[in-house]
Enzyme design. Structure first.
Site, PDB file in Angstrom:
ATOM      1  N   SER A 137       0.833  -1.200   0.000  1.00  0.00           N
ATOM      2  CA  SER A 137       0.000   0.000   0.000  1.00  0.00           C
ATOM      3  C   SER A 137       0.876   1.261   0.000  1.00  0.00           C
ATOM      4  O   SER A 137       1.667   1.440  -0.921  1.00  0.00           O
ATOM      5  CB  SER A 137      -0.947  -0.040   1.204  1.00  0.00           C
ATOM      6  OG  SER A 137      -1.882   0.994   1.154  1.00  0.00           O
ATOM      7  N   ASP A 147       4.516  24.149  -0.778  1.00  0.00           N
ATOM      8  CA  ASP A 147       5.904  23.898  -1.178  1.00  0.00           C
ATOM      9  C   ASP A 147       6.381  22.483  -0.833  1.00  0.00           C
ATOM     10  O   ASP A 147       7.531  22.277  -0.477  1.00  0.00           O
ATOM     11  CB  ASP A 147       6.839  24.938  -0.555  1.00  0.00           C
ATOM     12  CG  ASP A 147       6.791  24.951   0.970  1.00  0.00           C
ATOM     13  OD1 ASP A 147       5.876  24.333   1.544  1.00  0.00           O
ATOM     14  OD2 ASP A 147       7.675  25.592   1.578  1.00  0.00           O
ATOM     15  N   HIS A 197      -7.403  -5.147  -1.180  1.00  0.00           N
ATOM     16  CA  HIS A 197      -6.202  -4.366  -0.886  1.00  0.00           C
ATOM     17  C   HIS A 197      -5.284  -5.056   0.132  1.00  0.00           C
ATOM     18  O   HIS A 197      -4.077  -4.825   0.142  1.00  0.00           O
ATOM     19  CB  HIS A 197      -6.623  -2.985  -0.354  1.00  0.00           C
ATOM     20  CG  HIS A 197      -5.506  -2.016  -0.194  1.00  0.00           C
ATOM     21  ND1 HIS A 197      -4.866  -1.419  -1.268  1.00  0.00           N
ATOM     22  CD2 HIS A 197      -4.885  -1.544   0.912  1.00  0.00           C
ATOM     23  CE1 HIS A 197      -3.924  -0.607  -0.818  1.00  0.00           C
ATOM     24  NE2 HIS A 197      -3.903  -0.671   0.495  1.00  0.00           N
TER      25      HIS A 197
END
Length: 432
Positions: free
Chosen positions: A144, A353, A406
């Site tokens: 994951s 940023d 998953h």
């Protein structure tokens, strides 16, 4: 303070390792963190020259696996590797981040501190350990979010990697977070439809619980008021195998009658609190969206995208839907242990940023054998984005399957890793 010690269990030898690393590799004078990693090897392998395999846990914000016995993917890995289970910075025994440890900092200090806990620095931590061990190259396994870390590792330090194995975690390296959440909301809709088709009465039960929460105050065992939005978030489990039936069982036993008054049972409320991993692992909430950010702010991406999927905003008389792994700003107003981090979360959501996490040029020239299990029905990682990334990476092979959800590595790790190792060996043979 170092608490972990070496021990032997079920034929496995567990050895703890501690390291002091810079909080900020660009400015080492900002302070240090303690890193913890647990070595696992077969008893009798003390003199073995097997290469290392480093495991990157999913998350972000969760500690490495604590194995119980020689089974699953660890069993397969130990046939040819020594395994290193790294507690990523801020998790487990690695300078843990929690509402307790952050309490002495201002919101600005919290935000600045947490900005150093993304995949780029997790990978730099791994490189620090590799150098300390005197290892030229090692293999990596990323599950994951750990797969996201693997792509960052392949971008920054490809010369250090012998093989890369990824399960359910090949990210887009260019899409905006908004694109990711559009895809995951659609996948979450699919899972809801499948769940309510299998358990038609569940819709009635969910509406009864949601309506009750709108009309009444119910409190979790930690004193936190329980809300419809929190209830919806248990839908994160739909990304895992065998979650539908366990969810339904919980709905069946939600209420109790007390002298003619309907209340939510303590067992149900306690189970709901146990579902709230954000309480104990705040990195998962506070940095979740930043894992997609490179030079832009998330600005609460999932919250904004949710406005385009109005069916997730429950109202009485309307169908009920669960949400998935998304994080929302209201969580920092409702969750008891996230409230002290609300201002820091806002600062980080507006941070523009963020540095790059991936190097497209480096990945386009990749020479490391990369083997990936890509789950076709993955609720959290969009298959089409995974295929898009892999298509631009030479020497990367994908096993695309709908056999697993998953959590495939946890559900059937021995088979999955065996398949990926075979794929990697095949790729390596073509490179000789």
């Amino acid at each position: 303070m170092q608490y972990a010690h070496a021990f032997i269990d079920n034929g496995l030898h567990y050895l703890p390792h501690y390291f002091s690393v810079p909080l900020d590799y660009a400015q080492p004078d900002k302070g240090e963190l303690t890193l913890f990693a647990r070595e696992v090897r077969l008893v009798g392998d003390e003199q073995s020259q097997k290469p290392w395999l480093v495991f990157f846990q999913g998350g972000p914000g969760f500690p490495a696996l604590r194995p119980i016995g020689n089974s699953g993917w660890v069993k397969r890995a130990l046939e040819e590797y020594r395994v290193l289970l790294l507690d990523q910075r801020g998790t487990g025994n690695s300078s843990v981040v929690s509402h307790q440890t952050l309490a002495g900092k201002t919101p600005e200090q919290q935000a600045e501190y947490l900005s150093h806990f993304r995949a780029d620095n997790i990978v730099r931590d791994a490189e620090f350990i590799r150098a300390q061990f005197g290892v030229k190259q090692w293999a990596i396994l990323g599950q994951s979010f750990g797969g996201f870390c693997s792509l960052t590792y392949l971008s920054l330090f490809p010369q250090s990697i012998l093989r890369s194995y990824i399960t359910g975690g090949v990210p887009s390296i260019s899409h905006h977070a908004d694109d990711v959440y559009h895809a995951t909301f659609k996948r979450t809709l699919d899972k809801n439809q499948a769940f309510f088709a299998q358990f038609p009465r569940a819709q009635e039960l969910c509406q009864a619980i949601a309506d009750h929460l709108i009309d009444n105050e119910e409190f979790l065992p930690n004193g936190q008021r329980f809300t419809v939005e929190q209830f919806q978030q248990i839908g994160i489990n739909f990304g895992m195998s065998d979650s539908f039936i366990s969810t339904y069982y919980g709905l069946e036993n939600a209420f109790v009658d007390i002298e003619g008054q309907k209340q939510l049972r303590y067992e149900f409320l306690n189970a709901m609190l146990a579902e709230q991993g954000f309480q104990t692992n705040p990195i998962y909430a506070i940095l979740h969206e930043s894992i997609y950010c490179q030079g832009f702010a998330s600005n609460w991406s999932a919250h904004r995208v949710r406005d385009q999927y109005a069916q997730f905003n429950y109202q009485k008389g309307q169908p009920f839907l669960f949400t998935g792994e998304m994080v929302f700003p209201w969580m920092f107003e409702q969750y008891k242990n996230l409230k002290p981090l609300q201002q820091a979360a806002e600062i980080l959501a507006n941070k523009t940023d963020w540095g790059p996490l991936y190097d497209p040029v480096q990945l386009a020239g990749n020479k490391v054998p990369v083997s990936c299990a890509v789950y076709a029905d993955d609720m959290f990682v969009e298959m089409d984005y995974s295929r898009e990334t892999l298509a631009m990476m030479p020497n990367a092979k994908a096993w695309i399957t709908n056999e697993y959800e998953h959590n495939g590595l946890r559900a059937d790790g021995e088979r999955i890793l065996d398949t990926l190792i075979a794929m990697g060996n095949q790729t390596a043979a073509t490179l000789v």
